[in-house]
Design a protein around this motif. Structure first.
Motif, PDB file in Angstrom:
ATOM      1  N   VAL A 144       0.818  -1.222   0.000  1.00  0.00           N
ATOM      2  CA  VAL A 144       0.000   0.000   0.000  1.00  0.00           C
ATOM      3  C   VAL A 144       0.852   1.272   0.000  1.00  0.00           C
ATOM      4  N   MET A 145       1.550   1.458  -1.091  1.00  0.00           N
ATOM      5  CA  MET A 145       2.142   2.719  -1.516  1.00  0.00           C
ATOM      6  C   MET A 145       2.670   2.467  -2.921  1.00  0.00           C
ATOM      7  N   PRO A 146       2.810   3.489  -3.767  1.00  0.00           N
ATOM      8  CA  PRO A 146       3.372   3.239  -5.099  1.00  0.00           C
ATOM      9  C   PRO A 146       4.764   2.625  -4.977  1.00  0.00           C
ATOM     10  N   TRP A 147       4.998   1.545  -5.704  1.00  0.00           N
ATOM     11  CA  TRP A 147       6.277   0.863  -5.513  1.00  0.00           C
ATOM     12  C   TRP A 147       7.451   1.746  -5.895  1.00  0.00           C
ATOM     13  N   GLU A 148       7.269   2.675  -6.829  1.00  0.00           N
ATOM     14  CA  GLU A 148       8.368   3.586  -7.202  1.00  0.00           C
ATOM     15  C   GLU A 148       8.806   4.447  -6.015  1.00  0.00           C
ATOM     16  N   HIS A 169       8.441  -5.434  -1.494  1.00  0.00           N
ATOM     17  CA  HIS A 169       7.186  -4.674  -1.515  1.00  0.00           C
ATOM     18  C   HIS A 169       6.298  -5.181  -2.640  1.00  0.00           C
ATOM     19  N   PHE A 170       4.985  -5.295  -2.374  1.00  0.00           N
ATOM     20  CA  PHE A 170       4.059  -5.674  -3.447  1.00  0.00           C
ATOM     21  C   PHE A 170       2.909  -4.668  -3.522  1.00  0.00           C
ATOM     22  N   GLY A 171       2.374  -4.545  -4.732  1.00  0.00           N
ATOM     23  CA  GLY A 171       1.215  -3.671  -4.944  1.00  0.00           C
ATOM     24  C   GLY A 171       1.433  -2.710  -6.100  1.00  0.00           C
ATOM     25  N   PHE A 172       0.467  -1.824  -6.253  1.00  0.00           N
ATOM     26  CA  PHE A 172       0.371  -0.918  -7.401  1.00  0.00           C
ATOM     27  C   PHE A 172       1.584  -0.010  -7.556  1.00  0.00           C
ATOM     28  N   GLY A 173       1.756   0.441  -8.799  1.00  0.00           N
ATOM     29  CA  GLY A 173       2.773   1.434  -9.109  1.00  0.00           C
ATOM     30  C   GLY A 173       2.216   2.427 -10.109  1.00  0.00           C
ATOM     31  N   ALA A 206       7.160  11.001  -6.687  1.00  0.00           N
ATOM     32  CA  ALA A 206       7.202   9.833  -7.584  1.00  0.00           C
ATOM     33  C   ALA A 206       6.130   9.951  -8.666  1.00  0.00           C
ATOM     34  N   ILE A 207       4.951  10.425  -8.279  1.00  0.00           N
ATOM     35  CA  ILE A 207       3.845  10.563  -9.227  1.00  0.00           C
ATOM     36  C   ILE A 207       4.151  11.662 -10.250  1.00  0.00           C
ATOM     37  N   ARG A 208       4.691  12.796  -9.770  1.00  0.00           N
ATOM     38  CA  ARG A 208       5.004  13.896 -10.686  1.00  0.00           C
ATOM     39  C   ARG A 208       6.054  13.466 -11.718  1.00  0.00           C
ATOM     40  N   ALA A 209       7.054  12.747 -11.254  1.00  0.00           N
ATOM     41  CA  ALA A 209       8.162  12.364 -12.139  1.00  0.00           C
ATOM     42  C   ALA A 209       7.770  11.288 -13.133  1.00  0.00           C
ATOM     43  N   ASN A 210       6.826  10.423 -12.758  1.00  0.00           N
ATOM     44  CA  ASN A 210       6.537   9.258 -13.584  1.00  0.00           C
ATOM     45  C   ASN A 210       5.147   9.250 -14.215  1.00  0.00           C
ATOM     46  N   LEU A 211       4.123   9.613 -13.439  1.00  0.00           N
ATOM     47  CA  LEU A 211       2.762   9.520 -13.958  1.00  0.00           C
ATOM     48  C   LEU A 211       2.404  10.690 -14.857  1.00  0.00           C
ATOM     49  N   SER A 252      -5.196  14.373  -7.557  1.00  0.00           N
ATOM     50  CA  SER A 252      -4.297  14.714  -6.454  1.00  0.00           C
ATOM     51  C   SER A 252      -3.974  13.486  -5.621  1.00  0.00           C
ATOM     52  N   PHE A 253      -2.865  13.569  -4.870  1.00  0.00           N
ATOM     53  CA  PHE A 253      -2.426  12.500  -3.954  1.00  0.00           C
ATOM     54  C   PHE A 253      -2.179  13.104  -2.567  1.00  0.00           C
ATOM     55  N   PRO A 254      -3.191  13.741  -1.974  1.00  0.00           N
ATOM     56  CA  PRO A 254      -2.987  14.465  -0.713  1.00  0.00           C
ATOM     57  C   PRO A 254      -3.322  13.628   0.519  1.00  0.00           C
ATOM     58  N   ILE A 255      -2.936  14.128   1.694  1.00  0.00           N
ATOM     59  CA  ILE A 255      -3.471  13.558   2.929  1.00  0.00           C
ATOM     60  C   ILE A 255      -4.856  14.174   3.153  1.00  0.00           C
TER      61      ILE A 255
END
Length: 437
Positions: A144-148, A169-173, A206-211, A252-255
């Motif tokens: 439960v966090m992006p693997w990147e 670690h396993f799960g989404f990226g 990680a999201i800004r750089a990759n997604l 967005s990916f906020p708290i």
């Protein structure tokens, strides 16, 4: 537990030493209430670290229930390496504090001598725990966090060999988010202008750089006002830019507190009226996040790393998705959340590792078993032999939406599956509705 205590003892033979031996044995027998006892070296200790309180507390809200299921399943011990082991799960709450997460991990390593560490939910929890385990040579499994953000955020370099020997670690990226978002966003006609708000943290960077570049390549126009700091209270400049650019998709990916502040201001300043898809990750995962927004939370899109519609069973407890969700609702009176299956999948995979290890008391053997793990958990497949990089097994993220619950429901909201590009085994249950639909 047999021996001197059960053999008749003559008065002449009842020395002080034998009296004390007999008394101690009798006390131990009473303490175990007649059940078979495990010797101290027959016990496996498993650490379980998650955020149960604080700003990330939604991720850990259901962990008490999941841990209770796991402990019941393990009450008779774990069969591994040809013998039965007593299992102690030592769970700890990070209080959403990364420094505390690292300290808890070190305490479990140094003072409790755990055989395996499990860590779940967000970089703020997982990365400090994984770093402590890597430094100490203790096998650690997380989800439960992006693997990147887990892999590159901890110092691994693209194209270079993995620097990690003990942590997995396993799960989404980002690749899963990309497939899901393209699939989800093409369900409604928009101008393909996406206003993004990515925080200055491990997830956001990680999201800004990759997604974001991958979405641009797929034909979406990315409007990015730049990284914001967690705890920001005034989002007027970002809202003004999004209005000026005419964005119709927001991502967005906020708290949770940051998104609540932003979305209320967006409504007050006229942005929400032009948004057709509001796609939120990290926040928007749990009913409590959405209920706190009132009417502004209705039709917010999310993504699920687990949903009760997932067609898999827990390898540890045997429960199905619906059984897990229904059991939690009956026990707690609260609505099920996707974290139920995620936390249980971590326990599924962790105990499958121990069962596969050639020697559960050898940390090297446990780490080796982790590196070759192929299993199916309640959240789907885990396979460390075919990941995008060593130490990582990718997993699904499914397009979802929060809608008004049907009449007669116990809860105000319904959480529906709207697309399934990353795992077609998960049934689509509803059509995506425009945010202002």
């Amino acid at each position: 537990m047999t021996g001197n205590f059960n053999r008749p003892i003559s008065g002449a033979a009842l020395t002080r030493r034998r009296f004390m031996t007999a008394t101690a044995a009798g006390t131990a027998a009473l303490a175990f209430g007649g059940r078979s006892a495990f010797a101290a070296d027959d016990t496996l200790k498993v650490g379980f670290i998650s955020p149960r309180t604080g700003p990330l507390g939604g991720f850990g809200e259901t962990d008490g229930y999941v841990l209770e299921l796991a402990r019941k399943a393990l009450a008779g011990g774990l069969q591994a390496g040809g013998k039965t082991w007593k299992v102690e799960i030592l769970d700890r709450d990070t209080q959403s504090d990364p420094s505390r997460a690292g300290q808890l991990a070190k305490d479990l390593i140094n003072n409790q001598a755990v055989d395996l560490m499990l860590a779940v939910s967000t970089p703020e929890t997982i990365n400090p725990v994984a770093d402590a385990c890597e430094a100490a040579g203790v096998p650690c499994l997380s989800t439960v966090m992006p693997w990147e953000a887990w892999y590159f955020g901890r110092g691994a370099k693209p194209g270079a060999p993995s620097p990690f020997k003990w942590t997995y670690h396993f799960g989404f990226g980002v690749g899963e988010f990309l497939k899901t978002y393209i699939s989800q966003w093409n369900l409604i006609e928009t101008n393909k202008k996406v206003g993004v708000m990515y925080p200055n943290d491990a997830d956001g960077n990680a999201i800004r750089a990759n997604l974001a570049p991958a979405l641009a390549k797929a034909g979406f126009t990315i409007v990015d006002p730049g990284a914001y700091e967690t705890g920001t209270t005034d989002f007027s400049s970002q809202i003004a830019l999004f209005r000026q650019e005419g964005v119709e998709i927001f991502n967005s990916f906020p708290i949770p507190p940051d998104f609540a502040a932003f979305w209320r201001q967006a409504a007050q300043q006229g942005l929400t009226q032009q948004i057709k898809i509001c796609q939120v990750a990290k926040t928007g995962l749990f009913p409590s996040d959405i209920e706190a927004l009132g009417d502004l939370g209705m039709n917010v899109s999310s993504a699920a790393y687990w949903h009760k519609a997932f067609p898999y069973k827990s390898s540890l407890t045997g429960v199905s998705g619906n059984e897990l969700a229904d059991g939690y609702e009956a026990a707690s009176g609260k609505q099920w959340t996707q974290q139920l299956g995620a936390s249980l999948s971590l326990l599924d995979a962790g105990f499958d590792v121990l069962k596969a290890a050639s020697d559960v008391k050898s940390k090297a053997a446990v780490a080796k078993a982790m590196s070759t793990l192929k299993t199916t958990t309640i959240a789907g497949k885990v396979d460390f032999t075919s990941g995008p990089v060593a130490n990582v097994s990718p997993g699904p993220i499914i397009g979802t939406q929060w809608v008004k619950a049907p009449a007669g429901s116990k809860f105000a909201l319904d959480y529906v599956v709207t697309e399934h590009a990353t795992d077609p085994n998960v049934p689509v249950g509803a059509k995506l509705i425009a945010y202002n639909g």
